[in-house]
Design a protein around this motif. Structure first.
Motif, short mmCIF file in Angstrom:
data_model
loop_
_atom_site.label_atom_id
_atom_site.label_comp_id
_atom_site.label_asym_id
_atom_site.label_seq_id
_atom_site.Cartn_x
_atom_site.Cartn_y
_atom_site.Cartn_z
N GLY A 65 6.75 -53.96 -3.92
CA GLY A 65 5.98 -53.31 -2.87
C GLY A 65 4.48 -53.39 -3.09
N TRP A 66 3.77 -52.53 -2.40
CA TRP A 66 2.31 -52.48 -2.38
C TRP A 66 1.76 -51.87 -3.66
CZ3 TRP A 66 -0.57 -47.70 -1.35
CH2 TRP A 66 -1.95 -47.91 -1.22
N CYS A 94 16.34 -62.79 -9.34
CA CYS A 94 15.04 -63.42 -9.19
C CYS A 94 14.05 -62.37 -8.71
CB CYS A 94 15.10 -64.53 -8.15
SG CYS A 94 16.46 -65.68 -8.34
N ALA A 95 12.81 -62.50 -9.12
CA ALA A 95 11.76 -61.59 -8.66
C ALA A 95 10.67 -62.44 -8.00
CB ALA A 95 11.19 -60.79 -9.82
N PHE A 96 10.27 -62.04 -6.80
CA PHE A 96 9.24 -62.76 -6.05
C PHE A 96 7.97 -61.92 -6.07
CE2 PHE A 96 6.92 -63.76 -2.15
CZ PHE A 96 6.88 -65.15 -2.21
N ALA A 140 14.26 -55.34 -1.26
CA ALA A 140 12.81 -55.19 -1.13
C ALA A 140 12.43 -53.73 -1.27
CB ALA A 140 12.34 -55.73 0.22
N HIS A 141 11.27 -53.51 -1.89
CA HIS A 141 10.75 -52.15 -2.09
C HIS A 141 9.48 -51.98 -1.28
CE1 HIS A 141 8.15 -49.25 -4.32
NE2 HIS A 141 9.22 -48.51 -4.11
N ILE A 158 19.96 -65.25 4.81
CA ILE A 158 20.47 -64.45 3.69
C ILE A 158 21.80 -63.84 4.08
CG2 ILE A 158 18.25 -63.94 2.64
CD1 ILE A 158 18.30 -61.24 4.07
N ASN A 159 22.52 -63.36 3.08
CA ASN A 159 23.79 -62.72 3.32
C ASN A 159 23.67 -61.21 3.43
OD1 ASN A 159 24.31 -65.30 1.61
ND2 ASN A 159 26.14 -64.96 2.84
N ASN A 160 22.83 -60.60 2.58
CA ASN A 160 22.65 -59.15 2.58
C ASN A 160 21.19 -58.81 2.32
OD1 ASN A 160 25.56 -58.16 2.61
ND2 ASN A 160 25.58 -59.53 0.85
N TYR A 161 20.79 -57.66 2.83
CA TYR A 161 19.39 -57.21 2.68
C TYR A 161 19.39 -55.70 2.48
CZ TYR A 161 14.60 -56.19 4.37
OH TYR A 161 13.32 -55.74 4.51
#
Length: 162
Positions: A65-66, A94-96, A140-141, A158-161
């Motif tokens: 997140g921010w 994985c971390a983006f 996602a945070h 994607i498959n799930n979010y």
């Protein structure tokens, strides 16, 4: 490639980087800048990624997140991985990293939000780079959901979010 201020060297699996910069987020005519945004895979300590023999065929990409410093990003990512691992997850984690601006309380919120929208295509490309036969999932945070939303708008599959 020239780096924007939030795209310092990293040891994570992937990060979004711009060759156009962002400061300020709007040009002199009031139009949003549209940088050329891509992703790159970073090798940890100079070693290429070698998947474990017992890796399950699935991938989860975490998007922070921010207001995340590099240390915060690493801590949040490591905590997410540990919690998943202790619950039995054995797929690829994985971390983006995208270049949010940290510090200054609300001073940089809008600029970071602008960046989040622009890094969606880089996240989509990063998710697509995972093995094709793996189901792909996103966690996602906070403002990372803007990055994920922009990635979905750019065609991310994607498959799930969560």
């Amino acid at each position: 490639m020239a780096r924007d201020p939030g795209c310092e060297e990293d040891v994570s699996a992937g990060k979004g980087c711009s060759d156009g910069g962002f400061d300020p987020p709007y040009g002199s005519g009031g139009e949003p800048q549209t940088p050329n945004v891509a992703f790159e895979i970073i090798e940890f300590d100079g070693h290429a990624f070698d998947p474990p023999a017992d890796e399950e065929s699935k991938a989860l990409v975490f998007v922070h997140g921010w207001d995340m410093t590099m240390d915060d990003y690493h801590s949040f990512s490591e905590t997410m991985f540990k919690r998943l691992w202790h619950q039995g997850y054995r797929g690829r984690f994985c971390a983006f990293r995208w270049p949010t601006i940290s510090g200054g309380l609300m001073d940089h919120y809008n600029t970071s939000e602008h960046r989040a929208w622009k890094y969606g295509p880089a996240l989509a490309a990063y998710v697509a780079s995972q093995p094709g036969h793996y189901p792909k999932n996103i966690a996602a945070h906070s403002m990372g959901n803007i990055v994920a939303g922009a990635a979905l708008l750019s065609g991310m599959a994607i498959n799930n979010y969560a």
